[in-house]
Design an enzyme around this catalytic site. Structure first.
Site, PDB file in Angstrom:
ATOM      1  N   CYS A   1      43.546  29.128  35.002  1.00 57.14           N
ATOM      2  CA  CYS A   1      43.262  29.010  36.434  1.00 57.14           C
ATOM      3  C   CYS A   1      41.999  29.730  36.874  1.00 57.14           C
ATOM      4  CB  CYS A   1      44.440  29.563  37.219  1.00 57.14           C
ATOM      5  SG  CYS A   1      46.002  28.948  36.635  1.00 57.14           S
TER       6      CYS A   1
HETATM    7  N1  SAJ Z   1      41.771  39.996  34.665  1.00 56.08           N
HETATM    8  C1  SAJ Z   1      40.801  41.007  34.587  1.00 56.08           C
HETATM    9  N2  SAJ Z   1      40.835  42.009  35.517  1.00 56.08           N
HETATM   10  C2  SAJ Z   1      41.775  42.047  36.504  1.00 56.08           C
HETATM   11  C3  SAJ Z   1      42.758  40.989  36.577  1.00 56.08           C
HETATM   12  C4  SAJ Z   1      42.730  39.982  35.637  1.00 56.08           C
HETATM   13  O1  SAJ Z   1      39.945  41.014  33.709  1.00 56.08           O
HETATM   14  O2  SAJ Z   1      41.768  42.989  37.278  1.00 56.08           O
HETATM   15  C5  SAJ Z   1      41.736  38.890  33.685  1.00 56.08           C
HETATM   16  C6  SAJ Z   1      43.046  38.752  32.890  1.00 56.08           C
HETATM   17  O3  SAJ Z   1      43.050  39.607  31.775  1.00 56.08           O
HETATM   18  C7  SAJ Z   1      43.012  37.277  32.499  1.00 56.08           C
HETATM   19  C8  SAJ Z   1      42.346  36.618  33.702  1.00 56.08           C
HETATM   20  O4  SAJ Z   1      41.650  37.668  34.390  1.00 56.08           O
HETATM   21  O5  SAJ Z   1      42.221  37.092  31.333  1.00 56.08           O
HETATM   22  C9  SAJ Z   1      43.343  35.935  34.649  1.00 56.08           C
HETATM   23  O6  SAJ Z   1      44.380  36.804  34.850  1.00 56.08           O
HETATM   24  P1  SAJ Z   1      45.432  36.642  36.087  1.00 56.08           P
HETATM   25  O7  SAJ Z   1      46.261  37.848  36.108  1.00 56.08           O
HETATM   26  O8  SAJ Z   1      44.702  36.308  37.298  1.00 56.08           O
HETATM   27  O9  SAJ Z   1      46.340  35.482  35.634  1.00 56.08           O
HETATM   28  P2  SAJ Z   1      46.624  33.949  35.802  1.00 56.08           P
HETATM   29  O10 SAJ Z   1      45.400  33.169  35.598  1.00 56.08           O
HETATM   30  O11 SAJ Z   1      47.769  33.715  34.909  1.00 56.08           O
HETATM   31  O12 SAJ Z   1      47.179  33.732  37.311  1.00 56.08           O
HETATM   32  C10 SAJ Z   1      46.332  33.507  38.367  1.00 56.08           C
HETATM   33  C11 SAJ Z   1      46.991  34.166  39.569  1.00 56.08           C
HETATM   34  N3  SAJ Z   1      46.060  34.128  40.674  1.00 56.08           N
HETATM   35  C12 SAJ Z   1      45.870  35.238  41.396  1.00 56.08           C
HETATM   36  O13 SAJ Z   1      46.402  36.277  41.153  1.00 56.08           O
HETATM   37  C13 SAJ Z   1      44.932  35.099  42.536  1.00 56.08           C
HETATM   38  C14 SAJ Z   1      48.255  33.411  39.933  1.00 56.08           C
HETATM   39  O14 SAJ Z   1      48.796  33.919  41.129  1.00 56.08           O
HETATM   40  C15 SAJ Z   1      47.913  31.926  40.156  1.00 56.08           C
HETATM   41  O15 SAJ Z   1      49.031  31.174  40.512  1.00 56.08           O
HETATM   42  C16 SAJ Z   1      47.362  31.394  38.858  1.00 56.08           C
HETATM   43  O16 SAJ Z   1      46.149  32.090  38.579  1.00 56.08           O
HETATM   44  C17 SAJ Z   1      47.119  29.898  39.053  1.00 56.08           C
HETATM   45  O17 SAJ Z   1      47.964  29.136  38.560  1.00 56.08           O
HETATM   46  O18 SAJ Z   1      46.178  29.557  39.757  1.00 56.08           O
END
Ligand code: SAJ
Length: 452
Positions: A278
């Site tokens: 996402c």
């Molecule tokens: N990440 C970082 N630093 C952070 C947070 C995350 O480097 O502070 C990285 C994570 O390690 C990962 C990526 O970003 O590689 C994405 O991580 P994520 O925790 O955002 O996970 P997703 O992609 O599984 O979920 C996101 C979520 N969106 C938000 O929090 C805004 C989720 O709520 C959504 O429903 C999902 O995308 C989606 O389906 O869109």
């Protein structure tokens, strides 16, 4: 309210409506379970026959504790049944919820092919008044400009012959505290009646608040904003992490301290890159839409450069330390801990670990991988099998790179790890799971993203 709409409203409030969930992935399965648990009969549809078979055997293949616990009984009791053809299920349903993928094409533009093919199939199934809900993430305007015209192609019209709503999925994969029923739900319909029906349905299956907005485009914009916000804020802390490493200032300590402010700041943490289905994808749906409107989204473009630059920065920082320790990078053996894109899940989609592996390959560095959730991963033309244990992965290694925030890497005894490795070992904690003291006390040269 039109007679057919009020009949459906009654069926929803009495939980007698039949719900069809189209797309049985990490979004559709929890939604099907929540609808069935609330009392609705649920018909699932997926083109993947193996998913349909597994569901009908009560086997839950998505990483979601809630669904894993409830699905078997709901299938056994007949509340959930899965089909591989839309035409087998939709005619029996009063509500159809679309949860199909919205990936990117090779050229980086949106790929709405799954969404469009569902709309075309649904157009022929609107035999009676139904509520159609789209949950797949897409740019503002998709429901009104792309999905609706295809639905109306059969001569039926939204608001009169069917209700149409957009309600973005917000599933946070692997999130133990927030599941499908506890995340507030945004709902925007093509007209007031559609919105009312959509809101009443989600109120019937969720424990969380239902947030009504003025239309599908606002609901679409809401979801894209959430993920653009995350993508850009991660890019900001990644850029500042690289700066503070050079300034000799502990940026992780600064983020933790800033997070004590009760307003105006939301902590994001730097790392080796941004993965998942996402966050690295959704912003480019908006970039595409913006381009069509004559705008270029500079924040997103800058974030792309910064986030995509972190794997290289990580490897270069490691090799710089290797040279400082008078070790030969070409003879280096690295244990890469973590293959999935985030902690606690087995999902490797767009995992930064793949980028790290490719850069290590190009640098002639030998890598052994370990992930408690992932058996193997392909990077370029090379398939890396996860070592059988964390200690096996470090046998004769010169460095450990922690790439994913799995709990196992927070708990492993670093002295035991050290004992298996070559002299002067390095531990590079890109996820800041360990402290400098415990790493150095165990005899490691310590590196961490955002720390000098
Ligand atoms: N990440 C970082 N630093 C952070 C947070 C995350 O480097 O502070 C990285 C994570 O390690 C990962 C990526 O970003 O590689 C994405 O991580 P994520 O925790 O955002 O996970 P997703 O992609 O599984 O979920 C996101 C979520 N969106 C938000 O929090 C805004 C989720 O709520 C959504 O429903 C999902 O995308 C989606 O389906 O869109």
């Amino acid at each position: 309210m039109a007679e057919s709409a009020s009949l459906l409203a009654h069926k929803i409030s009495s939980k007698n409506a039949t719900v069809c969930v189209i797309g049985l992935g990490y979004v559709g399965v929890p939604l099907a379970v929540a609808s069935a648990q609330a009392g609705f009969n649920v018909l699932g549809v997926d083109v993947d026959h193996s998913k349909v078979e597994q569901i009908n055997m009560g086997v839950c293949y998505v990483e979601d504790k809630y669904s894993e616990e409830l699905l078997p009984d709901l299938v056994r009791s007949g509340k959930i049944k899965a089909y591989s053809k839309l035409s087998e299920a939709v005619p029996q349903a009063d509500i159809a919820i679309v949860c199909v993928p919205t990936p990117l094409q090779k050229d980086g533009d949106p790929d709405l092919s799954f969404l469009k093919s569902v709309a075309k199939s649904l157009a022929g199934q609107l035999t009676d008044y139904k509520l159609i809900i789209v949950e797949s993430t897409s740019y503002p305007g998709t429901t009104e400009e792309v999905f609706r015209p295809l639905l109306e192609h059969g001569g039926k019209s939204a608001g009169k012959d069917f209700a149409l709503v957009y309600s973005p999925e917000r599933i946070d994969y692997g999130n133990a505290s927030f599941g499908v029923r506890s995340i507030p739900k945004v709902v925007g319909g093509v007209d007031a009646e559609s919105t009312r029906l959509g809101a009443s349905f989600y109120s019937a299956i969720l424990q969380a608040q239902v947030v009504v907005v003025s239309g599908p485009s606002v609901a679409e914009a809401t979801k894209i904003l959430e993920n653009v916000f995350r993508y850009v804020n991660i890019a900001l802390v990644n850029e500042l992490a690289v700066l503070h490493e050079a300034l000799g200032v502990d940026f992780i300590e600064a983020i933790d301290a800033a997070a004590t402010k009760p307003f105006g700041f939301m902590a994001h943490y730097p790392g080796p890159g941004v993965g998942g289905h996402c966050i690295p994808k959704d912003p480019f749906y908006l970039v595409y839409k913006a381009k069509k409107a004559g705008f270029s989204l500079r924040m997103v473009s800058a974030a792309e450069v910064l986030n995509n630059g972190m794997p290289r920065h990580t490897v270069e920082r490691l090799l710089k330390t290797v040279r400082k320790l008078k070790k030969n990078p070409r003879k280096l053996k690295v244990a890469l801990w973590g293959l999935s894109y985030k902690g606690g899940v087995k999902d490797t989609r767009r995992s930064p670990s793949v980028d790290l592996l490719k850069i290590f390959q190009r640098s002639g560095v030998k890598v052994v991988t370990y992930d408690p959730f992932v058996e193997r991963i392909k990077a370029g033309s090379v398939v890396y099998a996860s070592a059988s244990s964390i200690l096996d992965s470090v046998e004769g290694a010169d460095a450990v790179v922690i790439a994913t925030n799995h709990v196992a890497f927070r708990q492993v005894d670093l002295s035991e790890v050290r004992a298996k490795m070559n002299p002067d070992p390095i531990l590079f904690d890109t996820r800041n799971l360990r402290t400098r003291n415990e790493c150095e006390d165990a005899g490691f040269t310590y590196l961490a993203t955002g720390r000098p």
